[in-house]
Design a protein around this motif. Sequence first.
Motif, PDB file in Angstrom:
ATOM      1  N   MET A   1       0.830  -1.211   0.000  1.00 29.51           N
ATOM      2  CA  MET A   1       0.000   0.000   0.000  1.00 29.51           C
ATOM      3  C   MET A   1       0.861   1.256   0.000  1.00 29.51           C
ATOM      4  N   MET A   2       1.994   1.229   0.700  1.00 31.99           N
ATOM      5  CA  MET A   2       2.895   2.389   0.688  1.00 31.99           C
ATOM      6  C   MET A   2       3.427   2.644  -0.715  1.00 31.99           C
ATOM      7  N   GLY A   3       3.848   1.580  -1.399  1.00 34.47           N
ATOM      8  CA  GLY A   3       4.347   1.751  -2.760  1.00 34.47           C
ATOM      9  C   GLY A   3       3.251   2.117  -3.732  1.00 34.47           C
ATOM     10  N   LEU A   4       2.055   1.559  -3.547  1.00 38.95           N
ATOM     11  CA  LEU A   4       0.941   1.819  -4.457  1.00 38.95           C
ATOM     12  C   LEU A   4       0.522   3.276  -4.427  1.00 38.95           C
ATOM     13  N   THR A   5       0.599   3.903  -3.281  1.00 38.83           N
ATOM     14  CA  THR A   5       0.201   5.307  -3.154  1.00 38.83           C
ATOM     15  C   THR A   5       1.350   6.270  -3.425  1.00 38.83           C
ATOM     16  N   GLY A   6       2.513   5.739  -3.834  1.00 35.89           N
ATOM     17  CA  GLY A   6       3.630   6.617  -4.165  1.00 35.89           C
ATOM     18  C   GLY A   6       4.403   7.124  -2.974  1.00 35.89           C
ATOM     19  N   PHE A   7       4.317   6.425  -1.835  1.00 37.70           N
ATOM     20  CA  PHE A   7       5.047   6.807  -0.616  1.00 37.70           C
ATOM     21  C   PHE A   7       4.745   8.260  -0.231  1.00 37.70           C
ATOM     22  N   THR A   8       3.453   8.615  -0.255  1.00 37.87           N
ATOM     23  CA  THR A   8       3.068   9.937   0.222  1.00 37.87           C
ATOM     24  C   THR A   8       3.386  10.055   1.702  1.00 37.87           C
ATOM     25  N   THR A   9       3.547  11.300   2.176  1.00 35.92           N
ATOM     26  CA  THR A   9       4.026  11.503   3.539  1.00 35.92           C
ATOM     27  C   THR A   9       3.085  10.927   4.589  1.00 35.92           C
ATOM     28  N   SER A  10       1.766  11.086   4.388  1.00 40.83           N
ATOM     29  CA  SER A  10       0.828  10.599   5.405  1.00 40.83           C
ATOM     30  C   SER A  10       0.843   9.079   5.493  1.00 40.83           C
ATOM     31  N   VAL A  11       0.834   8.391   4.332  1.00 43.86           N
ATOM     32  CA  VAL A  11       0.833   6.932   4.373  1.00 43.86           C
ATOM     33  C   VAL A  11       2.207   6.407   4.780  1.00 43.86           C
ATOM     34  N   THR A  12       3.281   7.144   4.479  1.00 43.80           N
ATOM     35  CA  THR A  12       4.614   6.725   4.926  1.00 43.80           C
ATOM     36  C   THR A  12       4.699   6.773   6.440  1.00 43.80           C
ATOM     37  N   ARG A  13       4.163   7.844   7.046  1.00 42.84           N
ATOM     38  CA  ARG A  13       4.154   7.932   8.507  1.00 42.84           C
ATOM     39  C   ARG A  13       3.396   6.755   9.107  1.00 42.84           C
ATOM     40  N   ALA A  14       2.206   6.490   8.583  1.00 39.34           N
ATOM     41  CA  ALA A  14       1.410   5.391   9.117  1.00 39.34           C
ATOM     42  C   ALA A  14       2.064   4.044   8.834  1.00 39.34           C
ATOM     43  N   GLY A  15       2.658   3.924   7.645  1.00 42.10           N
ATOM     44  CA  GLY A  15       3.272   2.657   7.279  1.00 42.10           C
ATOM     45  C   GLY A  15       4.470   2.324   8.145  1.00 42.10           C
ATOM     46  N   ILE A  16       5.308   3.323   8.456  1.00 42.20           N
ATOM     47  CA  ILE A  16       6.489   3.072   9.301  1.00 42.20           C
ATOM     48  C   ILE A  16       6.050   2.622  10.693  1.00 42.20           C
ATOM     49  N   ALA A  17       5.056   3.321  11.254  1.00 45.44           N
ATOM     50  CA  ALA A  17       4.564   2.933  12.580  1.00 45.44           C
ATOM     51  C   ALA A  17       3.970   1.523  12.550  1.00 45.44           C
TER      52      ALA A  17
ATOM     53  N   LEU B   1       4.750  -0.907  10.427  1.00 49.13           N
ATOM     54  CA  LEU B   1       5.823  -1.885  10.238  1.00 49.13           C
ATOM     55  C   LEU B   1       6.544  -2.174  11.553  1.00 49.13           C
ATOM     56  N   ILE B   2       6.780  -1.121  12.340  1.00 48.76           N
ATOM     57  CA  ILE B   2       7.413  -1.331  13.653  1.00 48.76           C
ATOM     58  C   ILE B   2       6.546  -2.238  14.521  1.00 48.76           C
ATOM     59  N   PHE B   3       5.232  -1.992  14.487  1.00 52.21           N
ATOM     60  CA  PHE B   3       4.307  -2.793  15.290  1.00 52.21           C
ATOM     61  C   PHE B   3       4.322  -4.258  14.851  1.00 52.21           C
ATOM     62  N   TYR B   4       4.236  -4.494  13.527  1.00 52.16           N
ATOM     63  CA  TYR B   4       4.154  -5.873  13.036  1.00 52.16           C
ATOM     64  C   TYR B   4       5.495  -6.599  13.151  1.00 52.16           C
ATOM     65  N   PHE B   5       6.622  -5.888  12.988  1.00 52.04           N
ATOM     66  CA  PHE B   5       7.923  -6.513  13.211  1.00 52.04           C
ATOM     67  C   PHE B   5       8.075  -6.886  14.687  1.00 52.04           C
ATOM     68  N   GLY B   6       7.566  -6.023  15.571  1.00 54.38           N
ATOM     69  CA  GLY B   6       7.598  -6.358  16.994  1.00 54.38           C
ATOM     70  C   GLY B   6       6.795  -7.608  17.296  1.00 54.38           C
ATOM     71  N   ALA B   7       5.614  -7.721  16.655  1.00 50.77           N
ATOM     72  CA  ALA B   7       4.804  -8.921  16.860  1.00 50.77           C
ATOM     73  C   ALA B   7       5.497 -10.161  16.316  1.00 50.77           C
ATOM     74  N   LEU B   8       6.222  -9.985  15.191  1.00 48.90           N
ATOM     75  CA  LEU B   8       6.940 -11.109  14.604  1.00 48.90           C
ATOM     76  C   LEU B   8       8.038 -11.608  15.531  1.00 48.90           C
ATOM     77  N   LEU B   9       8.656 -10.686  16.275  1.00 50.67           N
ATOM     78  CA  LEU B   9       9.773 -11.027  17.163  1.00 50.67           C
ATOM     79  C   LEU B   9       9.348 -11.144  18.623  1.00 50.67           C
ATOM     80  N   LEU B  10       8.021 -11.152  18.865  1.00 44.71           N
ATOM     81  CA  LEU B  10       7.487 -11.256  20.224  1.00 44.71           C
ATOM     82  C   LEU B  10       7.952 -10.106  21.109  1.00 44.71           C
ATOM     83  N   GLN B  11       8.037  -8.907  20.535  1.00 46.31           N
ATOM     84  CA  GLN B  11       8.438  -7.716  21.284  1.00 46.31           C
ATOM     85  C   GLN B  11       7.352  -6.653  21.131  1.00 46.31           C
TER      86      GLN B  11
END
Length: 643
Positions: free
Chosen positions: A220-236, A238-248
Amino acid sequence: MPLACLAALAVQWVGVWGAAQPAFSLAGSRPQLTVRVEETSPGYADGMVRARLEVLAAEGRALGPLRRFCITCPAFPEAQPGEIYEGAFSLSALEKDSYYYGNLADRVYLEGESGPVERAGMSGALRFKLLEVRRILSASLRKYLPREEGGVLAAMTVGDRSHVFGQLRAAYRAAGASHLLVVSGLHLTLLCGAFLGNRPVGGRLRKLKALGAICAVLFMMGLTGFTTSVTRAGIAALIFYFGALLLQPADSFTSLGVAAVLISLQGPYALCDLGLQLSFAATLGVLTAGKMACPLRVWARDTERKAAAALAKAGELLLCPVFAALFTLPVQLAGGLTPSGVSVLASLLALPLMGPTLVCGLLAGLCGLVPGLDFAARVFSLGGGLLVRLLNAVATHLAALPLARLRLPRGYALLVLALAALLWLAARRLRKMRWLAAVFPCMLALAVLCYTGLMRGTVRVALVGSASTPCVVAVEDGRALVAFQGGSANAQKVQEYLEEQGIGQIACLVDLRRRPGELTLAAQRTVTAQELPQNTAAEARVCDIMGTVFRLKGGNLLILDIKGCKLAAVTGKPLAAQPLKVDFLVGGGTAPGAIEPGTLLSAKRYDWHTGYAAQFYYASQGAAVWVRPGRSVMLKGGSYAVQ
């Protein structure tokens, strides 16, 4: 958060001196550039577009990724995003108008005028291929839908806003729901929740779900052209889902700060983007609402009553839109936007519809690309279209409510908000929240009464429309006198300005055009200067605004006398027996003739200003003169220029 803010400032400082300043130094030169088309919009001439171009090389020397910058070119040959061109460009500094900081946020540091250019190829960057995927998906999901429903569904699903037209976009903006037309954190959360269930990072297959969520967010980030609003939401996210992947566990406020730092790497002025500021403010509001909801849950659990549980749940549901609206209000006021008084209601009504709408839109687009699934594409398009029609009806009806547009004075409202915040902090520190509930309404009522009393009888004179032929709108106590010139675009701008001011009909309309034609603006009284006999005058009065319309040889003239403060608006070059002295003159693209102003108001600088005997006051959205008859005169919204 403090460490994140310091890191973002450090990144900005390095970016300013490493990339922005070298670009600014090219103003006034004509280098040979290699540019890549980033974005285009319709131009003013056939075969030309307005383009944002990224500079890849200057004078044959390639620029590194961190040193690249963009230029805006108002007249560029028709091109598609991703195409690469070579040619000579005359570079100049950006005009410091209302788009200045938005341009800086997009790494646009200069304005360019292109000479003959040659196409040098096509970029192979992934994001341009994803933009083509977005275009194909947008066309696919709009295939079986009417124009309005298809345009809104494409904007909500894949971020393609080019098919959402003015009136409908204005309705969403007035209802405080324009964020629904931009793919953001809300859309990412709803999509992941729809496809991965209520616990996207819990239960069985946890790692598989987290990986699926990460892939969906990146897509979705790439599809929307990495606009600033979706980039902000996407980074947050990704941090959340990577944490879930690593049980953190992931801390939301820290994730928000990390997103700010990473976005700063895109460009030193990335955080100047108003959309990004609104996105951060809304997210902070939602996170704060989550903290405030904890005592409600504890109270409901301790009470052990169904009514208390239902009340706590309703409170949690209401807290998010309320806090999001409160946190974004200062940003909207500082950015010159008109806040909506029905945004909370719009969020509550639209949120249950958003998830099914996004799923239907995405499935309709994907099924439309697969041969043999036309029937499924039609079914999903029908479902998405019906939901969008309901959303459009909600936005349209809410936009028509009296409180849809809150016409708040920016400086005064920001002061009141700051006092309210200090009051809230003091009450919380002293643990007197019940005391705050009684004092706050009284403070708000007092602030409204004070402002109403202070502003009664004040006249605001604003420049509206194009810079070369600006219209003058004078408003006192909700009644407007309009001096009109220009074409249909100016009429639209005047109508929008009056709607923002809450004025339904013009009290007096003065048509200064030398060739008057059809006019769509409604007025209680209309004075057409060209219909007057030559060298004669007519009166146009609204409250304390005394207007005199002259038809003279060479042009038409309007002089507004506001209790001794004289302001002139002119069309052509009227010839008078002797120079007319006024306090203010509204200037456009041509010299005004025999008028001697103390101060000239203009939206931009023109060549004829050089050597003209007057002070100059420039404002991007039109200079505004605030006149309190018999007391004071203030100029707002621009800057002085000394000859």
